[in-house]
Design an enzyme around this catalytic site. Structure first.
Site, PDB file in Angstrom:
ATOM      1  N   GLY A 159       0.839  -1.199   0.000  1.00  0.00           N
ATOM      2  CA  GLY A 159       0.000   0.000   0.000  1.00  0.00           C
ATOM      3  C   GLY A 159       0.865   1.236   0.000  1.00  0.00           C
ATOM      4  N   GLY A 160       0.256   2.343   0.284  1.00  0.00           N
ATOM      5  CA  GLY A 160       0.971   3.600   0.256  1.00  0.00           C
ATOM      6  C   GLY A 160       2.118   3.656   1.251  1.00  0.00           C
ATOM      7  CG  PHE A 161       3.340   2.522   5.888  1.00  0.00           C
ATOM      8  CD1 PHE A 161       3.685   3.701   6.515  1.00  0.00           C
ATOM      9  CD2 PHE A 161       3.877   1.329   6.360  1.00  0.00           C
ATOM     10  CE1 PHE A 161       4.550   3.705   7.595  1.00  0.00           C
ATOM     11  CE2 PHE A 161       4.743   1.326   7.443  1.00  0.00           C
ATOM     12  CZ  PHE A 161       5.087   2.520   8.062  1.00  0.00           C
ATOM     13  NE  ARG A 177       8.722  -4.555  -0.222  1.00  0.00           N
ATOM     14  CZ  ARG A 177       9.785  -5.367  -0.225  1.00  0.00           C
ATOM     15  NH1 ARG A 177       9.715  -6.558  -0.767  1.00  0.00           N
ATOM     16  NH2 ARG A 177      10.913  -4.974   0.330  1.00  0.00           N
ATOM     17  CB  VAL A 178       1.588  -5.626   4.404  1.00  0.00           C
ATOM     18  CG1 VAL A 178       1.081  -6.180   5.724  1.00  0.00           C
ATOM     19  CG2 VAL A 178       1.216  -4.156   4.259  1.00  0.00           C
ATOM     20  CG  ASP A 233      -6.393   6.237   3.683  1.00  0.00           C
ATOM     21  OD1 ASP A 233      -7.287   6.438   2.824  1.00  0.00           O
ATOM     22  OD2 ASP A 233      -5.316   5.693   3.421  1.00  0.00           O
TER      23      ASP A 233
HETATM   24  N1  LIG Z   1      -2.720  -6.615  10.194  1.00  0.00           N
HETATM   25  C1  LIG Z   1      -2.914  -7.172   9.007  1.00  0.00           C
HETATM   26  N2  LIG Z   1      -3.299  -8.450   8.890  1.00  0.00           N
HETATM   27  C2  LIG Z   1      -3.503  -9.002   7.681  1.00  0.00           C
HETATM   28  N3  LIG Z   1      -3.362  -8.361   6.530  1.00  0.00           N
HETATM   29  C3  LIG Z   1      -2.976  -7.081   6.566  1.00  0.00           C
HETATM   30  C4  LIG Z   1      -2.723  -6.431   7.797  1.00  0.00           C
HETATM   31  N4  LIG Z   1      -2.363  -5.166   7.520  1.00  0.00           N
HETATM   32  C5  LIG Z   1      -2.390  -5.043   6.179  1.00  0.00           C
HETATM   33  N5  LIG Z   1      -2.750  -6.194   5.602  1.00  0.00           N
HETATM   34  C6  LIG Z   1      -2.907  -6.452   4.170  1.00  0.00           C
HETATM   35  O1  LIG Z   1      -1.959  -5.700   3.448  1.00  0.00           O
HETATM   36  C7  LIG Z   1      -2.634  -4.880   2.509  1.00  0.00           C
HETATM   37  C8  LIG Z   1      -1.874  -3.601   2.306  1.00  0.00           C
HETATM   38  O2  LIG Z   1      -2.040  -2.810   3.434  1.00  0.00           O
HETATM   39  P1  LIG Z   1      -1.717  -1.282   3.409  1.00  0.00           P
HETATM   40  O3  LIG Z   1      -2.379  -0.668   4.555  1.00  0.00           O
HETATM   41  O4  LIG Z   1      -0.262  -1.106   3.282  1.00  0.00           O
HETATM   42  O5  LIG Z   1      -2.351  -0.794   2.055  1.00  0.00           O
HETATM   43  P2  LIG Z   1      -3.823  -0.403   1.737  1.00  0.00           P
HETATM   44  O6  LIG Z   1      -4.659  -0.433   2.955  1.00  0.00           O
HETATM   45  O7  LIG Z   1      -4.268  -1.241   0.601  1.00  0.00           O
HETATM   46  O8  LIG Z   1      -3.672   1.078   1.251  1.00  0.00           O
HETATM   47  P3  LIG Z   1      -3.186   2.338   2.145  1.00  0.00           P
HETATM   48  O9  LIG Z   1      -1.715   2.394   2.011  1.00  0.00           O
HETATM   49  O10 LIG Z   1      -3.815   3.510   1.503  1.00  0.00           O
HETATM   50  O11 LIG Z   1      -3.621   2.103   3.521  1.00  0.00           O
HETATM   51  C9  LIG Z   1      -4.023  -4.668   3.084  1.00  0.00           C
HETATM   52  O12 LIG Z   1      -4.936  -4.350   2.110  1.00  0.00           O
HETATM   53  C10 LIG Z   1      -4.285  -6.005   3.746  1.00  0.00           C
HETATM   54  O13 LIG Z   1      -4.806  -6.915   2.828  1.00  0.00           O
END
Ligand SMILES: Nc1ncnc2c1ncn2[C@@H]1O[C@H](COP(=O)(O)OP(=O)(O)OP(=O)(O)O)[C@@H](O)[C@H]1O
Ligand SMILES: *[C@@H]1O[C@H](CO)[C@@H](O)[C@H](O)[C@H]1NC(C)=O
Ligand SMILES: *[C@@H]1O[C@H](CO)[C@@H](O)[C@H](O)[C@H]1NC(C)=O
Ligand SMILES: *[C@@H]1O[C@H](CO)[C@@H](O)[C@H](O)[C@H]1NC(C)=O
Ligand SMILES: *[C@@H]1O[C@H](CO)[C@@H](O)[C@H](O)[C@H]1NC(C)=O
Ligand SMILES: *[C@@H]1O[C@H](CO)[C@@H](O)[C@H](O)[C@H]1NC(C)=O
Ligand SMILES: *[C@@H]1O[C@H](CO)[C@@H](O)[C@H](O)[C@H]1NC(C)=O
Ligand SMILES: *[C@@H]1O[C@H](CO)[C@@H](O)[C@H](O)[C@H]1NC(C)=O
Ligand SMILES: *[C@@H]1O[C@H](CO)[C@@H](O)[C@H](O)[C@H]1NC(C)=O
Ligand SMILES: *[C@@H]1O[C@H](CO)[C@@H](O)[C@H](O)[C@H]1NC(C)=O
Ligand SMILES: *[C@@H]1O[C@H](CO)[C@@H](O)[C@H](O)[C@H]1NC(C)=O
Ligand SMILES: *[C@@H]1O[C@H](CO)[C@@H](O)[C@H](O)[C@H]1NC(C)=O
Ligand SMILES: *[C@@H]1O[C@H](CO)[C@@H](O)[C@H](O)[C@H]1NC(C)=O
Ligand SMILES: [Mg+2]
Length: 790
Positions: free
Chosen positions: A481-483, A485-486, A594
């Protein structure tokens, strides 16, 4: 005529280059002129055949070879050109900007300095304050084994402090300060026998001070302030009898001032403030013969203060410690600052200050016990109970309030230790509450300390996170996402989501920590729980509880499973509760900024949990110069924000309204292919005009949903997404209404069995249930007007 003259000149030049006198100067002259062009400057004195005659910044030896090139502060821009490599006899190269220079002629040398690697006669290299950004130490330096003085400070050089510098055996001056170098400080530097001055301040070294430095008998100056140092002051340094200046402030150093240091009789400046040093102020210290300026402020010293009547020191500051007994005095020429201690009151009306919040110290706690060691930072454990030196724990995860160390069991010790930890945090909060503006400045003073993190969350080791994610391997990645990688990982036996900040999301250390402090205090069932963080050079990571059912966007649009109507209602209510908490119960209140489907995560029971509250957002209030991430996501952005650039809690309500409509309609907030309204709100309003609630509700629900409830929720959603923020209900009202819906449904279902309601809503009497039937508790906030049909 003119061309003939030029031809003549060239001929003369050519012949001279084959003659003896200018054999090398000509090629060196060409090299210098080439470098001048490459550096985009034009020195008017650089004319004529012989660079050894009156060329600005150039000096030669008796053989006419260029040995000295000083272009400091002359406006040169760009990498060191390859031409410089042919100045084989260079011993001095100064390309620096002095600290206070005229902007117009500032140098901006960049690149990795590789053309210097063959200049093995260099003794003096100075490239301070240039435009050098490197991810590792420039290896060209390692070949320069004749260097006596190396100044590559105030740049942006990352990577580890290189052991290779030990091969520069003639080094006397090592200035690497204010870069992004990482530690530890190589013990090999203790073999640089000629070292006189070493300056490493403001690098993230995470290191002890090597006792091997005690071998450096010519050492006069060490400057390691704000380097994230831990451990004790090495007694071995007492062997450095020529030592004059020691600056170690702003670290996490523990333990005592070693008695052996009284052998440093030349000592003039001793800056130890903002550490965790403890026990008594040594008797001998104030009377070291050459002592001039000593600061022990903001430490954990206690006990009575030695007599200053024979002090030779001229400036002595011991504020914000736990010293007790009689308030010290000294000779008239001694500048003595003793405030913020626990000295006896001068008159009986005065309270003993250390039992109160004493403003300048941030926070104060009850006096220390005699003999006990203050508790170590939670990432460290006691190494030596006699000197109270702490060292990094070797047991996996850093942090937590429990952190090992059987020696630390004493009740009093722990009170004191909490004091030590809170000294950092509390001063932040104390000042934050009352003086929002100055907080940044004050907090930055602590920015490089080895930091335990706020209470209740864990500081993870980068090594552990790297191991748990196979070095951030794609296979572990669950989103981006914007922040950044997860990743999914198992840390300490628990499933977690690791959010790795992308370079563009990295905040200042102070900003990141401010944010952690605020995030760590938010606890609600409908917020994704922050478990901990990891902070390393160039790395900022947030660790959250793992949500096995992913995000609501995927669940709604990319999943084969259809969420049933009751689950959708529960999810809506969960989100509303989470937002209400952020707006009304968090202290300070938090605007999510957000709200959108992908920021709603679902746990294994499909309970909705908001994520990304606060990231890079709360901190903006403090960090004004920080690059502001665009707040919000297309489709969910409050139109008032676009007009006024002001985000309010009503902006979250707008985003919530959109989420609610998506949840109920199964339609995306923006859909360019959608006739009758690409924006979901337009589309819903348009469709409502033609009177069909049914055509709004997600067709996948068939007619298995309570019509009146869903109709009410659609109306609520439109109210939330009203154009004017003043027309939107507060989250409190939203919660009350949705609670009413939920309660009414529950009453009618007469049982909460989820799976039965899934396929089958025959139990629901559509007309009987309505969100307008609200619980008594809701009455006071529920205004009927919010449900007036549109
Ligand atoms: N705590 C979590 N447990 C499981 N999956 C998660 C968790 N946090 C994030 N994710 C997964 O990772 C993805 C990316 O998260 P992230 O918040 O970086 O981006 P986003 O929500 O799609 O956009 P934004 O950066 O605008 O928030 C999420 O959409 C979700 O599917
Ligand atoms: C450098 O400056 C001199 C005058 O000071 C001028 O004659 C010359 O053309 C300049 N050279 C370049 C390359 O700009
Ligand atoms: C280079 O020149 C500047 C200003 O003229 C001077 O301050 C500096 O000491 C010189 N550097 C060396 C290495 O001599
Ligand atoms: C610099 O040192 C490296 C490693 O010792 C060596 O390979 C290289 O040839 C040296 N470069 C020069 C120009 O001497
Ligand atoms: C650069 O460093 C050298 C010592 O290495 C010093 O003599 C010189 O004065 C410095 N240059 C400037 C402009 O300060
Ligand atoms: C510094 O270097 C960067 C690239 O590394 C460049 O974009 C920037 O313009 C440089 N700054 C100056 C003042 O030359
Ligand atoms: C540290 O170095 C940076 C350049 O990387 C410079 O802008 C900053 O002023 C330096 N800090 C201090 C305190 O000199
Ligand atoms: C120092 O130089 C020697 C010989 O050139 C080399 O073998 C050694 O690896 C170098 N040491 C370091 C730490 O680079
Ligand atoms: C220490 O400095 C003195 C002069 O100040 C010098 O004679 C001596 O050789 C130096 N010792 C070392 C080990 O460099
Ligand atoms: C340097 O110091 C360390 C520890 O203080 C010691 O063990 C070592 O023998 C010393 N080395 C030399 C060459 O003096
Ligand atoms: C050491 O401290 C003295 C006194 O403040 C100061 O004049 C001197 O410049 C310092 N030495 C160095 C190398 O900074
Ligand atoms: C100070 O130095 C003397 C001799 O140089 C030595 O005998 C003594 O042990 C040292 N004192 C301490 C406390 O290390
Ligand atoms: C003495 O040291 C303190 C740092 O603790 C510094 O702020 C102050 O300017 C110094 N005073 C003098 C006169 O050197
Ligand atoms: Mg997100």
């Amino acid at each position: 005529m003119q061309s003939l003259y030029i031809l003549l000149t060239l001929l003369i030049m050519d012949s001279s280059s084959s003659g003896f006198a200018f054999a090398s100067s000509t090629s060196e002259r060409d090299a210098l002129l080439g470098a001048m062009v490459a550096w985009k400057v034009n020195f008017s004195s650089w004319v004529g055949d012989d660079p050894c005659i009156n060329w600005q910044g150039v000096r030669c030896d008796s053989d006419g070879r260029v040995t000295y090139l000083n272009l400091s502060n002359t406006g040169i821009v760009g990498p060191v050109p390859q031409e410089i490599a042919s100045l084989q006899d260079l011993t001095v190269l100064d390309l620096c900007n002095p600290r206070y220079n005229a902007r117009s002629t500032m140098n901006a040398v960049s690149g990795d300095l590789s053309p210097l690697q063959g200049l093995i006669h260099l003794q003096n290299l100075n490239v301070s304050f240039n435009n050098i950004t490197l991810s590792s130490f420039p290896s060209a330096i390692f070949n320069l084994t004749n260097l006596v003085s190396l100044r590559i400070d105030n740049l942006r050089i990352g990577g580890p402090l290189p052991k290779e510098l030990v091969n520069l055996t003639k080094l006397e001056y090592m200035y690497l300060a204010n870069n992004s170098l990482t530690g530890p400080i190589p013990i090999e530097y203790g073999r640089l026998m000629h070292l006189r001055e070493i300056s490493l301040w403001n690098n993230n070294l995470n290191s002890k001070i090597p006792p091997e430095f005690g071998n450096l008998t010519n050492l006069t100056y060490i400057n390691f302030h704000e380097c994230n140092l831990y451990g004790g002051l090495p007694p071995e340094l007492g062997k450095c009898k020529k030592m004059r200046n020691i600056s170690l402030y702003g670290n996490s150093l523990t333990g005592i001032v070693p008695d052996s240091w009284k052998n440093m009789t030349q000592l003039s400046v001793l800056w130890l403030h903002r550490n965790r040093l403890t026990k008594y102020l040594p008797e001998w210290l104030p009377s070291l013969p050459n002592l001039y300026n000593v600061s022990l402020d903001y430490n954990l010293f206690y006990g009575s203060v030695p007599n200053f009547s024979n002090a030779s020191v001229k400036i002595m500051s011991i504020t914000c410690n736990y010293f007790s007994g009689a308030t010290p005095t000294g000779p008239a020429n001694l500048v003595l600052n003793t405030s913020g201690n626990c000295f006896d009151p001068i008159n009986n009306n005065e309270k003993i200050r250390c039992q109160q919040d004493y403003f300048d110290c941030g926070s104060f706690f009850n006096s220390l016990p005699n003999g006990a060691c203050p508790r170590c930072p939670s990432s460290q454990s006691l190494e030596d109970a006699n000197t109270c030196v702490c060292t990094l724990s070797t047991t996996g995860d850093i942090g937590g309030s429990t952190g090992g160390g059987s020696n630390r069991g004493k009740l009093i010790g722990s009170i004191v230790g909490v004091g030590g930890l809170l000294l950092v945090l509390a001063s932040l909060f104390y000042v934050y509450r009352r003086y929002r503006k100055p907080v940044k400045q004050r907090y930055l003073g602590y920015a490089s300390e080895l930091w335990d993190g706020p209470e209740g969350i864990v500081r993870y080791n980068i090594q552990d996170i790297v191991a748990a994610t196979d070095d951030f391997d794609k296979r572990h990645q669950i989103g981006v996402g914007g922040f950044g990688r997860v990743f999914h990982a198992v840390l300490g036996g628990r499933e977690v989501a690791v959010k790795l900040a992308h370079t563009s999301s990295i905040q200042s250390t102070a900003g990141f920590r401010n944010e952690l402090v605020l995030l760590s205090r938010l606890h609600h069932v409908n917020l994704v729980h922050l478990l901990g963080f990891c902070e390393a050079e160039g790395i900022q990571i947030l660790v959250y509880e793992y949500m096995p059912n992913g995000n609501l966007h995927t669940m709604l649009f990319k999943n084969t499973i259809t969420l049933d109507w009751l689950t959708r209602l529960d999810i809506a209510l969960g989100i509303a509760h989470g937002l209400e908490y952020l707006h009304s119960f968090a202290d300070p209140p938090v605007i999510h900024r957000d709200v959108k489907l992908s920021n709603v995560l679902l746990d294994d029971n499909l309970v909705a949990k908001l994520s990304d509250f606060g990231i890079s957002k709360v901190a903006q209030e403090f960090e004004t110069q920080m690059a502001t991430r665009p707040a919000g996501t297309a489709g969910y952005i409050d139109p008032q924000y676009v007009l006024t650039e002001q985000l309010t809690s009503a902006s979250d309500v707008y985003g919530f309204g959109m989420v609610l409509l998506e949840l109920i309609s199964g339609q995306k907030c923006i859909d360019n292919a959608r006739a009758d309204g690409q924006n979901l709100i337009e589309w819903v309003e348009f469709t409502l005009q033609t009177g069909k609630t049914e055509s709004i509700v997600d067709p996948r629900l068939g007619d298995r949903y309570p019509k009146q409830i869903y109709q009410d929720i659609i109306r609520l959603a439109l109210d939330c997404a009203a154009f004017k923020s003043g027309d939107r209900p507060s989250m409190k009202v939203v919660v009350a209404i949705l609670d009413g819906c939920r309660w009414s449904v529950a009453r009618d279902l007469n049982k909460m069995n989820h799976s039965e309601s899934f396929q089958d809503n025959e139990h629901v009497d559509e007309e009987a249930v309505s969100c307008r039937v609200s619980r008594q508790e809701s009455n006071n906030v529920l205004s009927e007007s919010t449900l007036v049909p549109r």
